[in-house]
Design an enzyme around this catalytic site. Sequence first.
Site, PDB file in Angstrom:
ATOM      1  N   ILE A 264       0.866  -1.186   0.000  1.00  0.00           N
ATOM      2  CA  ILE A 264       0.000   0.000   0.000  1.00  0.00           C
ATOM      3  C   ILE A 264       0.899   1.231   0.000  1.00  0.00           C
ATOM      4  CG2 ILE A 264      -1.750   1.291   1.284  1.00  0.00           C
ATOM      5  CD1 ILE A 264      -2.762  -1.370   0.127  1.00  0.00           C
TER       6      ILE A 264
ATOM      7  N   PRO B 126      -1.889   4.914   2.249  1.00  0.00           N
ATOM      8  CA  PRO B 126      -2.987   4.277   2.991  1.00  0.00           C
ATOM      9  C   PRO B 126      -4.300   5.066   2.917  1.00  0.00           C
ATOM     10  CG  PRO B 126      -0.995   4.368   4.333  1.00  0.00           C
ATOM     11  CD  PRO B 126      -0.711   5.159   3.084  1.00  0.00           C
TER      12      PRO B 126
ATOM     13  N   THR C 158      -5.552   7.081   0.495  1.00  0.00           N
ATOM     14  CA  THR C 158      -6.306   6.922  -0.753  1.00  0.00           C
ATOM     15  C   THR C 158      -6.699   5.467  -0.967  1.00  0.00           C
ATOM     16  OG1 THR C 158      -4.233   6.834  -1.989  1.00  0.00           O
ATOM     17  CG2 THR C 158      -5.361   8.947  -1.937  1.00  0.00           C
TER      18      THR C 158
ATOM     19  N   GLN D 204     -10.405   4.210  -1.580  1.00  0.00           N
ATOM     20  CA  GLN D 204     -10.802   3.346  -2.695  1.00  0.00           C
ATOM     21  C   GLN D 204     -11.740   2.242  -2.191  1.00  0.00           C
ATOM     22  OE1 GLN D 204     -10.426   3.369  -5.855  1.00  0.00           O
ATOM     23  NE2 GLN D 204     -10.877   1.261  -6.424  1.00  0.00           N
TER      24      GLN D 204
ATOM     25  N   GLY E 252      -3.236  -4.114  -8.593  1.00  0.00           N
ATOM     26  CA  GLY E 252      -4.431  -3.363  -8.974  1.00  0.00           C
ATOM     27  C   GLY E 252      -5.491  -3.498  -7.902  1.00  0.00           C
TER      28      GLY E 252
ATOM     29  N   GLY F 168      -8.918  -1.944  -8.244  1.00  0.00           N
ATOM     30  CA  GLY F 168     -10.101  -1.219  -8.712  1.00  0.00           C
ATOM     31  C   GLY F 168     -11.392  -1.838  -8.260  1.00  0.00           C
ATOM     32  N   GLU F 169     -11.530  -3.133  -8.442  1.00  0.00           N
ATOM     33  CA  GLU F 169     -12.833  -3.753  -8.276  1.00  0.00           C
ATOM     34  C   GLU F 169     -13.079  -4.568  -7.009  1.00  0.00           C
ATOM     35  OE1 GLU F 169     -13.125  -5.981 -11.875  1.00  0.00           O
ATOM     36  OE2 GLU F 169     -12.852  -4.204 -13.088  1.00  0.00           O
TER      37      GLU F 169
END
Lengths: 230, 329
Positions: free
Chosen positions: A115, A118, A120, A124, A187, A189-190
Site C-alpha cells: 500500500i 494508505p 487513498t 478506494q 491493482g 479497482g474492483e
Amino acid sequence: MTTPSTTPAVRQAAAHLKEKLLRLAAPALGAEPSDIEARNDLFQVRFDPSRKMSFADVCRRIPGDSLSAEGERVPNYEGYRRDQAGCQFAEVEVDAELGIVRVLRVVAVHDAGQIIDPLTARSQVNGGVLMGVGYALFETRRMDPRLGIMVNPTMDDYKLVGPLDVPEIEVRFVEVANGFNNTGVMGFGEPAHVATAAAIGCAVYDAIGVPVRSLPITPDRVLAAMETRA
Amino acid sequence: MNRFEVLTPADLAHAARLLARQGHVALAGGVDVIDLLKLGIIAPATLVNLKNLPELHGIEPGPRGLRLGALTKLHEVAEHPFIREHYTAVSDAAREAATPQIRNLATVGGNLLQRPRCWYFRHPDVNCLKKGGDRCYALTGLNRYHAILGGGPSFIVHPSNLAPALIALGASARIVGPSGERSVELEKFFTLPSVDPKRENDLKPGEVLVEVNLPPPPAGAKSAYLEAREKQSFDWPLVGAAAMVASDGASRTVRDARIVLCAVAPIPWRSPEAEKEIIGHPLDAERARAAGEACVRGAHPLADNAYKIAMTKVLARRTILKAAGIEEA
Ligand SMILES: Cc1cc2nc3c(=O)[nH]c(=O)nc-3n(C[C@H](O)[C@H](O)[C@H](O)COP(=O)(O)OP(=O)(O)OC[C@H]3O[C@@H](n4cnc5c(N)ncnc54)[C@H](O)[C@@H]3O)c2cc1C
C-alpha cells in the site's frame, strides 16, 4: 490499475536518476559509483565511511538546473503470484415484514500488495463498498420492453446510495509480499466493489433463511423470497 | 427550458388575476416547478412568484387549531414544537420527506400541489394520458411504484406524504381566486383520474392556496406517520400511512380515528374500512392488524406492485399502534 502500472515506471526512473547522482559523486569521492552508498542525506564510500558528501553537495555538481531520467513499465516478472486476495463481511438488518434491507457494517480485508498511500487506498475501499451497497440494494437500469426506453434515466429515479444508506466501513490491509513488479503494488479497482454485493446477498440469506438470487435486493424480492420459505 | 419572465406581486388579488391568465404558473419554493420546466412538461411564459404575499406566510398555533401559511417550509413544519406535540403525524411526515436541502426550500402549498413522480409522466419522450396522450403506459408497462387502489385510467400515486398526515388530522385548505375565496376539506381537494386524468386536485386557474388549517385534534387524540422507502436518503415512499387515534385512556376504546395512506393511490387514500375496524373497540395489536387487512381489501395490484399490499397492511398496523402508544410484542 493506475498504481501498479505507473509506480514501477516511476521507481525505475528514480533508480536511473540515483545512478546519475552516484556518477556525479564518484570523482569527488575518488571511488567507483558502485562503491558509493546513498542513504538519507549522505553519499558515502562503502569501505571508507570517512569519504562522504552531503546530498546538497552532490546536487551542486549537477550541470545546468536539473537532472532527469526516464523509466518504463516493463512486463510483469514471471513466476510470481499475481492474484489479489481479500474477503468482505456484511452485517445487514432486514425488516422481515416490509422486506427492507439496511446494511449496518461492512468489514473489508484486502491484500492489494504494497500500500503506497494508505489514505487513498482506504478511500478506494470506502468508495467500492458504497457503490457495492447500491449495486446490491438499489441500482438497476429499468427498460420498458415495449417502448424501448429507460424509464429511470435521471438522478432522481436511478437510485444511488444516499448518506443514510452508508454502512459503517472497516478497512484492513494485509500486505503480502509479491514479486511481480518492482513496487509490489497490485491493482485495486474492483475487489471492494464486487465483493460487497456478494457479501450483502449472503448476509440477507443468513437473515431471512432463503436466498434472493437477483440484484438489486429490493423489498418486493425479499418479500417474494420469504413467501417461498413458508 | 423555455424563456419566461418572473412577476412578484405583493397583493393577493393581483396574484390571483395574474394566475388566471394563460401561461402563468405559480412559483413557491420552485422544487417541482423548476424540474417540470427542465423536463419540458410545462412551458409557462410567466412565473408568478408568491413570496411577497403576506397572507401565505406564518405558522400560527391557537385555541382554534393551527394555521399553516402555504409558504411554510417543510423544515419548519418538521421542527415546530407545537406541531410535533399536537399534530405529530404532520411533523413526522414533513421530516420523512426528501432531504434537508429540499425541506429548507419546499413549501407546504407546493408539496400538496406537486405533480406525480410517475416515470412515464416525467419522461420527455413519452406522451402519456396525463400529458394529453391516449394511454397510461404504467398499466401495461413498468409499474412497481404505481397505484394499487383507486387507479384508472391513470395509475399514478400521489407523491405528497404531507397530505395524508394533514388529512388524518382533518385539515382544510383556504383558497383565494379571482372571484372570491373558498375553504375546502383537504380530503375532498384531491381528485381521482376517473374525474380528470390530467390533474390531481381541484385548484382552478387563478386560484392561490393561501393556507392550510388544522382543527384542534379530538380529545385524547394522538397521531403518527410511518413510511417504507427503498433508500433511507433521497427517496420517495413506496407506501406510507398516517393515523390519528383518539381513545379513552384506560380502556383504550377508540372513539375516533382516521387512517390515510400514502403512495398507494392517485390521491391521498383515506380508508374508512380500516377506521371502522378500530372505532368503538379497545385497541390492541389484533385490532390494528384487522385494520391493516381492511385497508387493502379493495386493492388491485398491477404486474409489479403486489408487494405494496403486504407493505400497506404492515404500515397501517404499525402506524395505528404507534399513534396509540402501544408497543408491539
Ligand atoms: C429528491 C426529492 C425527494 C422528494 N421527496 C419527497 C417526499 O418524500 N415526500 C414528499 O411529499 N415530497 C417529496 N419531494 C417533493 C417536494 O416536497 C416538493 O417538490 C415540494 O414540496 C414542492 O414545493 P415548492 O414550494 O418547491 O413548490 P413549487 O415547485 O414552487 O410548486 C409546486 C406546484 O404548486 C404550485 N403552487 C405552489 N404553491 C402554490 C400556492 N400557494 N398556490 C397555488 N399554486 C401553488 C406551483 O405552481 C406548482 O405547480 C421530493 C422532492 C425531491 C426533489
